[in-house]
Design a protein around this motif. Structure first.
Motif, PDB file in Angstrom:
ATOM      1  N   GLY A  89       1.014  -1.097   0.162  1.00  0.00           N
ATOM      2  CA  GLY A  89      -0.110  -0.024   0.108  1.00  0.00           C
ATOM      3  C   GLY A  89       0.859   1.317   0.092  1.00  0.00           C
ATOM      4  O   GLY A  89       0.266   2.416  -0.173  1.00  0.00           O
ATOM      5  N   GLU A  90       2.109   1.142   0.292  1.00  0.00           N
ATOM      6  CA  GLU A  90       2.856   2.388   0.242  1.00  0.00           C
ATOM      7  C   GLU A  90       3.004   2.998  -1.167  1.00  0.00           C
ATOM      8  O   GLU A  90       3.550   4.292  -1.375  1.00  0.00           O
ATOM      9  N   ASP A  91       2.715   2.268  -2.086  1.00  0.00           N
ATOM     10  CA  ASP A  91       3.036   2.752  -3.540  1.00  0.00           C
ATOM     11  C   ASP A  91       1.627   3.577  -4.013  1.00  0.00           C
ATOM     12  O   ASP A  91       1.564   4.033  -4.987  1.00  0.00           O
ATOM     13  N   PHE A  92       0.725   3.230  -3.068  1.00  0.00           N
ATOM     14  CA  PHE A  92      -0.605   3.990  -3.757  1.00  0.00           C
ATOM     15  C   PHE A  92      -0.638   5.363  -3.218  1.00  0.00           C
ATOM     16  O   PHE A  92      -0.153   5.800  -2.153  1.00  0.00           O
ATOM     17  N   SER A  93      -1.514   6.080  -4.050  1.00  0.00           N
ATOM     18  CA  SER A  93      -1.548   7.687  -3.906  1.00  0.00           C
ATOM     19  C   SER A  93      -2.886   8.221  -4.104  1.00  0.00           C
ATOM     20  O   SER A  93      -3.467   7.862  -5.248  1.00  0.00           O
TER      21      SER A  93
ATOM     22  N   ARG B 115       3.599  21.406  -5.770  1.00  0.00           N
ATOM     23  CA  ARG B 115       4.079  20.940  -4.418  1.00  0.00           C
ATOM     24  C   ARG B 115       2.901  20.063  -3.577  1.00  0.00           C
ATOM     25  O   ARG B 115       3.264  19.739  -2.635  1.00  0.00           O
ATOM     26  N   GLU B 116       1.927  20.185  -4.139  1.00  0.00           N
ATOM     27  CA  GLU B 116       0.659  19.453  -3.292  1.00  0.00           C
ATOM     28  C   GLU B 116       0.586  20.242  -1.940  1.00  0.00           C
ATOM     29  O   GLU B 116       0.373  19.524  -1.060  1.00  0.00           O
ATOM     30  N   ASN B 117       0.817  21.566  -1.974  1.00  0.00           N
ATOM     31  CA  ASN B 117       0.695  22.548  -0.994  1.00  0.00           C
ATOM     32  C   ASN B 117      -0.834  23.072  -0.636  1.00  0.00           C
ATOM     33  O   ASN B 117      -1.468  23.676  -1.496  1.00  0.00           O
TER      34      ASN B 117
ATOM     35  N   ARG C  57      -5.317  15.691   1.245  1.00  0.00           N
ATOM     36  CA  ARG C  57      -5.741  15.428   2.851  1.00  0.00           C
ATOM     37  C   ARG C  57      -5.486  13.984   3.040  1.00  0.00           C
ATOM     38  O   ARG C  57      -5.272  13.577   4.022  1.00  0.00           O
ATOM     39  N   ASP C  58      -6.393  13.397   1.967  1.00  0.00           N
ATOM     40  CA  ASP C  58      -6.483  11.729   2.227  1.00  0.00           C
ATOM     41  C   ASP C  58      -5.033  11.101   2.037  1.00  0.00           C
ATOM     42  O   ASP C  58      -4.904  10.259   2.775  1.00  0.00           O
ATOM     43  N   GLN C  59      -4.078  11.759   1.451  1.00  0.00           N
ATOM     44  CA  GLN C  59      -2.853  10.947   1.172  1.00  0.00           C
ATOM     45  C   GLN C  59      -2.155  11.339   2.381  1.00  0.00           C
ATOM     46  O   GLN C  59      -1.344  10.366   2.822  1.00  0.00           O
ATOM     47  N   ILE C  60      -2.293  12.577   3.169  1.00  0.00           N
ATOM     48  CA  ILE C  60      -1.583  12.710   4.265  1.00  0.00           C
ATOM     49  C   ILE C  60      -2.116  11.718   5.377  1.00  0.00           C
ATOM     50  O   ILE C  60      -1.346  11.183   6.259  1.00  0.00           O
ATOM     51  N   LYS C  61      -3.386  11.472   5.274  1.00  0.00           N
ATOM     52  CA  LYS C  61      -4.094  10.432   6.413  1.00  0.00           C
ATOM     53  C   LYS C  61      -3.588   9.069   6.235  1.00  0.00           C
ATOM     54  O   LYS C  61      -3.257   8.450   6.966  1.00  0.00           O
TER      55      LYS C  61
END
Length: 284
Positions: free
Chosen positions: A13-17, A89-91, A266-270
């Motif tokens: 799952g670490e390769d998922f974004s 930068r997905e900021n 936000r979902d990626q950060i979670k």
């Protein structure tokens, strides 16, 4: 927070974004386009401002067009900068700034349109005030002079309410004390055009203010430009609506894409926080 490459012993799952490359780069190129346009606007505004001093334009218009172009260009540059960098930068902070600024601009445009429709009489009065100010400074600024001549030719009109409004200009003033050779005259752009004329007679408006409406109508347009402008607006409501829609759609698209990307980030950060917290779990 881009997509991670698979392999290298990474946990499942670490390769998922959650971040969609399509949304990310569409938003980036969308902003990059307007970023370039804003730089062109700033360059044109600086050039126009350095080319000449626009005291006459400042006197009859609410703001110098060159300064207005500069301000709009700089604001567009800053807003699209937030959109470009924020998407790359997905900021979240920059993306929210971009989204809020676009929303405020859209609401201001909407409010201006509604107020202009509701208070149409006041809007008409403001237009009349601007036109009368332009008439007063007609000879003071060449660009302003060309703009007025263009408007009077295109709308086949003369002055604000009527051709006699040109008496407000010191050169065309119809009082006996006026020593100008253009006393009681109107600009050549008021004259009825003859398709057979190879050379424009710039003195065709000589002495027209001294004539009655009926007499002057044989040589010049006697109707004012305000009524002609209002009639043109009423006749081209679909065109104006299309222009307004053309301005609104890119703003709404930008707001929508920014909000989608913000939620994806936000979902990626979670997800990353979850992976970090459960990395040591035996089932991870």
């Amino acid at each position: 927070m881009g997509r991670r490459a698979a392999g290298g012993g990474a946990p499942p799952g670490e390769d998922f974004s959650f971040v969609s490359p399509g949304v990310k780069y569409v938003l980036f190129f969308f902003n990059a386009l307007f970023w370039v346009i804003s730089m062109v606007m700033v360059a044109v505004g600086v050039y126009a401002r350095l080319l000449k001093h626009a005291e006459a334009a400042m006197a009859c218009l609410a703001v110098d067009p060159a300064v207005l172009l500069l301000v709009v260009g700089v604001l567009t540059f800053l807003i699209t900068f937030c959109g470009c960098v924020g998407s790359l930068r997905e900021n979240i902070c920059l993306l929210q700034t971009f989204s809020v600024c676009l929303t405020v601009i859209f609401l201001l445009q909407l409010a201006a349109g509604v107020l202009g429709f509701v208070f149409s009489d006041k809007a008409r009065g403001k237009v009349s005030e601007i036109i009368n100010g332009a008439i007063v400074h007609y000879r003071d600024d060449l660009d302003l002079q060309n703009l007025i001549d263009f408007g009077q030719k295109e709308f086949s009109c003369c002055g604000g309410v009527s051709y006699k409004d040109w008496s407000q200009n010191m050169y065309f003033n119809c009082t006996a004390a006026n020593p100008s050779r253009e006393r009681c005259s109107v600009p050549f752009s008021c004259c009825l055009r003859d398709a057979k004329e190879a050379v424009i007679n710039t003195m065709c408006g000589q002495g027209m203010q001294a004539m009655s409406y009926l007499e002057a109508s044989a040589f010049i347009h006697t109707n004012g430009c305000i009524d002609k402008l209002v009639n043109w607006i009423h006749s081209n409501l679909f065109l104006l609506g299309g222009i307004a829609l053309g301005l609104a759609v890119p703003q709404l698209v930008g707001i929508l894409l920014a909000q989608i990307l913000i939620n994806q980030v936000r979902d990626q950060i979670k997800l990353q926080l979850y992976n970090q917290q459960h990395r040591t779990d035996p089932w991870y």
